[in-house]
Write an enzyme that holds these catalytic residues in place. Structure first.
Site, PDB file in Angstrom:
ATOM      1  N   GLY A 188       0.785  -1.229   0.034  1.00 28.12           N
ATOM      2  CA  GLY A 188      -0.003  -0.040   0.042  1.00 28.12           C
ATOM      3  C   GLY A 188       0.831   1.256   0.200  1.00 28.12           C
ATOM      4  O   GLY A 188       2.151   1.199  -0.237  1.00 28.12           O
ATOM      5  N   GLY A 189       0.190   2.337   0.388  1.00 22.96           N
ATOM      6  CA  GLY A 189       0.980   3.476   0.491  1.00 22.96           C
ATOM      7  C   GLY A 189       2.284   3.473   1.437  1.00 22.96           C
ATOM      8  O   GLY A 189       2.996   4.371   1.096  1.00 22.96           O
ATOM      9  N   GLY A 423      24.125  13.033 -29.634  1.00 21.23           N
ATOM     10  CA  GLY A 423      23.480  13.819 -28.261  1.00 21.23           C
ATOM     11  C   GLY A 423      24.029  13.075 -27.140  1.00 21.23           C
ATOM     12  O   GLY A 423      24.445  13.411 -25.991  1.00 21.23           O
ATOM     13  N   ALA A 424      24.402  11.535 -27.327  1.00 19.29           N
ATOM     14  CA  ALA A 424      24.704  10.770 -26.402  1.00 19.29           C
ATOM     15  C   ALA A 424      26.140  11.114 -25.794  1.00 19.29           C
ATOM     16  O   ALA A 424      26.351  11.051 -24.617  1.00 19.29           O
ATOM     17  CB  ALA A 424      24.451   9.456 -26.630  1.00 19.29           C
TER      18      ALA A 424
HETATM   19  C1  HXC Z   1      -3.621  -4.296  11.820  1.00 16.68           C
HETATM   20  C2  HXC Z   1      -2.607  -6.136  11.182  1.00 16.68           C
HETATM   21  C3  HXC Z   1      -2.340  -5.584   9.873  1.00 16.68           C
HETATM   22  C4  HXC Z   1      -2.852  -4.173   9.747  1.00 16.68           C
HETATM   23  C5  HXC Z   1      -1.424  -7.405   9.803  1.00 16.68           C
HETATM   24  N1  HXC Z   1      -2.068  -7.521  10.956  1.00 16.68           N
HETATM   25  N2  HXC Z   1      -1.753  -6.310   8.976  1.00 16.68           N
HETATM   26  N3  HXC Z   1      -3.291  -5.274  12.154  1.00 16.68           N
HETATM   27  N4  HXC Z   1      -3.291  -3.638  10.693  1.00 16.68           N
HETATM   28  N5  HXC Z   1      -2.548  -3.562   8.557  1.00 16.68           N
HETATM   29  C6  HXC Z   1      -2.156  -8.337  12.148  1.00 16.68           C
HETATM   30  C7  HXC Z   1      -2.827  -9.591  11.819  1.00 16.68           C
HETATM   31  O1  HXC Z   1      -4.385  -9.213  11.968  1.00 16.68           O
HETATM   32  C8  HXC Z   1      -2.429 -10.684  12.450  1.00 16.68           C
HETATM   33  O2  HXC Z   1      -2.954 -10.210  14.107  1.00 16.68           O
HETATM   34  C9  HXC Z   1      -0.789 -10.338  12.474  1.00 16.68           C
HETATM   35  O3  HXC Z   1      -0.890  -8.840  12.194  1.00 16.68           O
HETATM   36  C10 HXC Z   1      -0.142 -11.205  11.441  1.00 16.68           C
HETATM   37  O4  HXC Z   1      -0.713 -11.056  10.157  1.00 16.68           O
HETATM   38  P1  HXC Z   1      -1.172 -12.492   9.463  1.00 16.68           P
HETATM   39  O5  HXC Z   1      -2.432 -11.929   8.363  1.00 16.68           O
HETATM   40  O6  HXC Z   1      -1.425 -13.574  10.381  1.00 16.68           O
HETATM   41  O7  HXC Z   1       0.365 -12.673   8.628  1.00 16.68           O
HETATM   42  P2  HXC Z   1       0.344 -13.239   7.199  1.00 16.68           P
HETATM   43  O8  HXC Z   1      -0.320 -14.307   6.866  1.00 16.68           O
HETATM   44  O9  HXC Z   1       1.972 -13.342   7.070  1.00 16.68           O
HETATM   45  O10 HXC Z   1      -0.036 -12.264   6.174  1.00 16.68           O
HETATM   46  C11 HXC Z   1       0.653 -10.823   6.387  1.00 16.68           C
HETATM   47  C12 HXC Z   1      -0.242  -9.877   5.454  1.00 16.68           C
HETATM   48  C13 HXC Z   1      -1.603  -9.960   5.855  1.00 16.68           C
HETATM   49  C14 HXC Z   1      -0.182 -10.398   3.894  1.00 16.68           C
HETATM   50  C15 HXC Z   1       0.797  -8.478   5.475  1.00 16.68           C
HETATM   51  O11 HXC Z   1      -1.357  -9.641   7.223  1.00 16.68           O
HETATM   52  C16 HXC Z   1      -2.197  -8.462   5.273  1.00 16.68           C
HETATM   53  O12 HXC Z   1      -2.761  -8.718   4.122  1.00 16.68           O
HETATM   54  N6  HXC Z   1      -2.306  -7.502   5.855  1.00 16.68           N
HETATM   55  C17 HXC Z   1      -3.010  -6.306   5.587  1.00 16.68           C
HETATM   56  C18 HXC Z   1      -2.233  -5.618   4.539  1.00 16.68           C
HETATM   57  C19 HXC Z   1      -2.964  -4.352   4.073  1.00 16.68           C
HETATM   58  O13 HXC Z   1      -3.666  -4.203   3.357  1.00 16.68           O
HETATM   59  N7  HXC Z   1      -2.496  -3.255   4.895  1.00 16.68           N
HETATM   60  C20 HXC Z   1      -2.872  -1.992   4.754  1.00 16.68           C
HETATM   61  C21 HXC Z   1      -2.155  -1.352   3.118  1.00 16.68           C
HETATM   62  S1  HXC Z   1      -2.828   0.115   3.146  1.00 16.68           S
HETATM   63  P3  HXC Z   1      -3.066 -11.668  14.920  1.00 16.68           P
HETATM   64  O14 HXC Z   1      -3.634 -10.801  16.215  1.00 16.68           O
HETATM   65  O15 HXC Z   1      -4.225 -12.320  14.318  1.00 16.68           O
HETATM   66  O16 HXC Z   1      -1.776 -12.208  15.250  1.00 16.68           O
HETATM   67  C22 HXC Z   1      -1.717   1.099   3.780  1.00 16.68           C
HETATM   68  C23 HXC Z   1      -2.020   2.586   3.615  1.00 16.68           C
HETATM   69  C24 HXC Z   1      -0.938   3.577   3.980  1.00 16.68           C
HETATM   70  O17 HXC Z   1      -0.916   0.707   4.422  1.00 16.68           O
HETATM   71  C25 HXC Z   1      -1.300   4.643   3.518  1.00 16.68           C
HETATM   72  C26 HXC Z   1      -0.156   5.773   3.367  1.00 16.68           C
HETATM   73  C27 HXC Z   1      -0.145   6.744   3.009  1.00 16.68           C
END
Ligand code: HXC
Length: 533
Positions: A188-189, A423-424
């Site tokens: 993501g971001g 040019g290069a």
């Molecule tokens: C809160 C999160 C989290 C998140 C993971 N966890 N991502 N908690 N916010 N963004 C937590 C899970 O709930 C889980 O908690 C623990 O971390 C481990 O995650 P798993 O999913 O069990 O691990 P894994 O199977 O290895 O998968 C990893 C992953 C997946 C692929 C990263 O967790 C995932 O898809 N997370 C969300 C990614 C996402 O979409 N993020 C937002 C992106 S947008 P528990 O308690 O169950 O152990 C963004 C915007 C930024 O970041 C903007 C900036 C301008």
């Protein structure tokens, strides 16, 4: 003092010691809890993925015993969606400072075992505090990124946290070196903080970066893809060029960071670190006299030239697998760090295209920001022709390279080994863009274009009317080559400083570099230029 009062005093002392002891034990317990990260199960899961823990990464990076941790006891204050039951010391990021080979660095390391290393308000604040201190104290910032991105439960506070980091990345740019080591997800971001830093190091199989993940990609475009294909280390080192270095495992990634740091000053006010010069040699540089093939169309590997000119053949190549028609990286000349930019005649004949221009331009700007001299090796037949290049903007991207060379005020030295056409020729560190010292090998050909293209244009009518076209073409080409395919016309005009034997190159560069280390070039004050983006 009577017996009774002495006893009372001792008792009080004992009591006091007991309290102090208790407090100390409380502290040690809290520390112990903090060191347990997200717990045994989560750590086990992390290790099973072939990843190290956040603390192990710091331990491997820093000199033993030098780490000073900051804000260990920080915890978030949020209670949305059950987050109040998931409070951990460190809030999922270890921060602090220490030394790498005796040099101060600031480091943060996201801890995936705590809430997936996700970034909320407190987590972000720890990173921004560290960045402020690094800039204030003039030391590199190194980040280990292993995070699920914005902490979903904290909503807008998480987004704000990223914004607070981005603005600091931009403000720190050109002041202290910033290195991102991707050792897990960066999605993501969240990818934009690493993207704003100077160098990205990825690790094979366990790191990935993308703006939208495979599920969203499938929903929006219908494309089926995997984490690895979309944003793994091989994708970003080959297709996108996002990654500068790739380690086969995290240990190698961390070693690469150390090597990288060895070439860099701590900040823009320092000179890059000099190495002891007493035992430094070039490597088999005499064989350079035979490296250019007789046939001008025949390729050779420019890397072989570089390796024979830098100290001990040590060259840290960056973005090795992307835009391979240009080579960039760090080496040393008589102990002094240098940035090298070189055309690679064995790929696309060394022609400049969009990616090569972008790759070299950003590297030149990094070197210029941090007082690292730029050495350019030229063998370039021109810009790559074609619809694809034109439609995708070779004009503006090629202009980036001109801009970067022209604005750079660090020492700039160039060696033309063979072709320097059109040019290069101008773009690749020519005197016309305020280069300091330019050499050419006797095999250099400085011309508007190669003889084939040139005679086809200027003798088009004569060739069309000729009885024996083949013979006429051959004669004309030979005449043109005799006149232009050499370095002496340019030398007569003062466009190159000297024609040198290839085997003399290392010594000539060393001799020319040291006076330039005193170079002071002032430009008119302005806010900033407007590089074509
Ligand atoms: C809160 C999160 C989290 C998140 C993971 N966890 N991502 N908690 N916010 N963004 C937590 C899970 O709930 C889980 O908690 C623990 O971390 C481990 O995650 P798993 O999913 O069990 O691990 P894994 O199977 O290895 O998968 C990893 C992953 C997946 C692929 C990263 O967790 C995932 O898809 N997370 C969300 C990614 C996402 O979409 N993020 C937002 C992106 S947008 P528990 O308690 O169950 O152990 C963004 C915007 C930024 O970041 C903007 C900036 C301008």
């Amino acid at each position: 003092m009577n017996m009774n009062s002495e006893l009372t005093e001792n008792r009080e002392l004992l009591l006091k010691k007991g309290k102090t002891q208790q407090k100390a034990e409380e502290l040690l317990e809290k520390r112990e809890v903090a060191l347990q990260s997200g717990g045994e199960k989560a750590i086990q899961k992390q290790l099973e993925k072939g990843k190290l823990t956040a603390r192990q990464r710091i331990e491997l990076l820093l000199d033993p015993g030098s780490f000073v941790e900051t804000n260990m006891f920080v915890r978030h204050k949020n209670s949305n969606f059950g987050l109040d039951k998931k409070k951990f010391y460190t809030d999922g990021v270890i921060t602090g400072f220490g030394q790498v080979n005796g040099k101060l660095v600031y480091v943060y390391s996201q801890d995936f075992t705590i809430l997936g290393g996700s970034l909320g308000e407190a987590h972000a604040k720890k990173i921004t505090q560290l960045m402020d201190q690094a800039v204030q104290n003039g030391a590199p910032i190194i980040g280990f990124n292993d995070s699920g991105g914005a902490r979903i439960q904290e909503g807008a506070s998480s987004l704000a946290g990223y914004g607070d980091i981005f603005i600091r990345n931009v403000r720190a740019s050109g002041i202290v070196p910033q290195i991102s080591c991707i050792v897990g997800p960066s999605a993501g971001g969240a990818v934009y903080s690493p993207a704003l830093t100077d160098f990205i190091v990825m690790t094979e199989d366990t790191s990935y970066m993308f703006v939208t993940g495979p599920v969203v990609v499938k929903a929006v475009t219908g494309e089926e893809t995997s984490f690895e294909e979309l944003g793994g280390a091989s994708t970003h080192s080959t297709n996108s060029g996002i990654s500068h270095l790739v380690g086969s495992d995290e240990i190698e990634s961390i070693e690469l960071i150390k090597v990288l740091l060895s070439y860099l000053p701590s900040n823009n006010l320092e000179d890059p670190p000099l190495k002891d010069t007493s035992t430094i040699n070039g490597y088999e540089f005499k064989m350079l006299n035979d490296i250019i093939p007789d046939d001008p169309q025949e390729p050779y590997d420019m890397r072989e030239v570089i390796l024979r000119i830098v100290d001990k053949g040590n060259f840290l190549e960056l973005q090795k697998k992307w835009a391979q028609n240009i080579i960039i990286g760090f080496g040393r000349l008589n102990g002094h760090p240098i940035g090298i930019v070189a055309n690679q005649p064995s790929i696309l004949a060394g022609a400049l295209d969009i990616n090569a221009s972008i790759k070299a331009a950003r590297f030149i700007r990094f070197c210029d920001s941090f007082n690292i001299p730029i050495i350019t090796f030229v063998d370039v037949p021109g810009f790559l022709p074609g619809l694809d290049q034109e439609h995708n903007g070779i004009i503006k991207h090629g202009a980036k390279l001109i801009f970067a060379y022209a604005e750079a005020t660090v020492p700039k030295l160039t060696v033309i080994t063979r072709k320097a056409y059109g040019g290069a020729y101008i773009v690749m560190g020519s005197k016309h863009l305020a280069n300091d010292i330019n050499f050419a090998w006797p095999t250099a050909e400085i011309a508007v274009m190669g003889s084939e293209g040139a005679v086809q244009i200027i003798y088009r009518r004569d060739l069309a009317a000729a009885e024996d076209k083949e013979e006429m073409l051959l004669n004309l080409k030979n005449d043109f080559a005799k006149e232009f395919n050499n370095p002496y016309l340019a030398a007569e005009r003062g466009y190159i400083d000297d024609v040198i034997l290839p085997s003399e190159t290392r010594q000539k560069l060393i001799a020319s570099l040291w006076p330039l280390l005193r170079k002071r070039e002032r430009r008119l004050n302005k806010k900033h230029g407007n590089i074509p983006l």
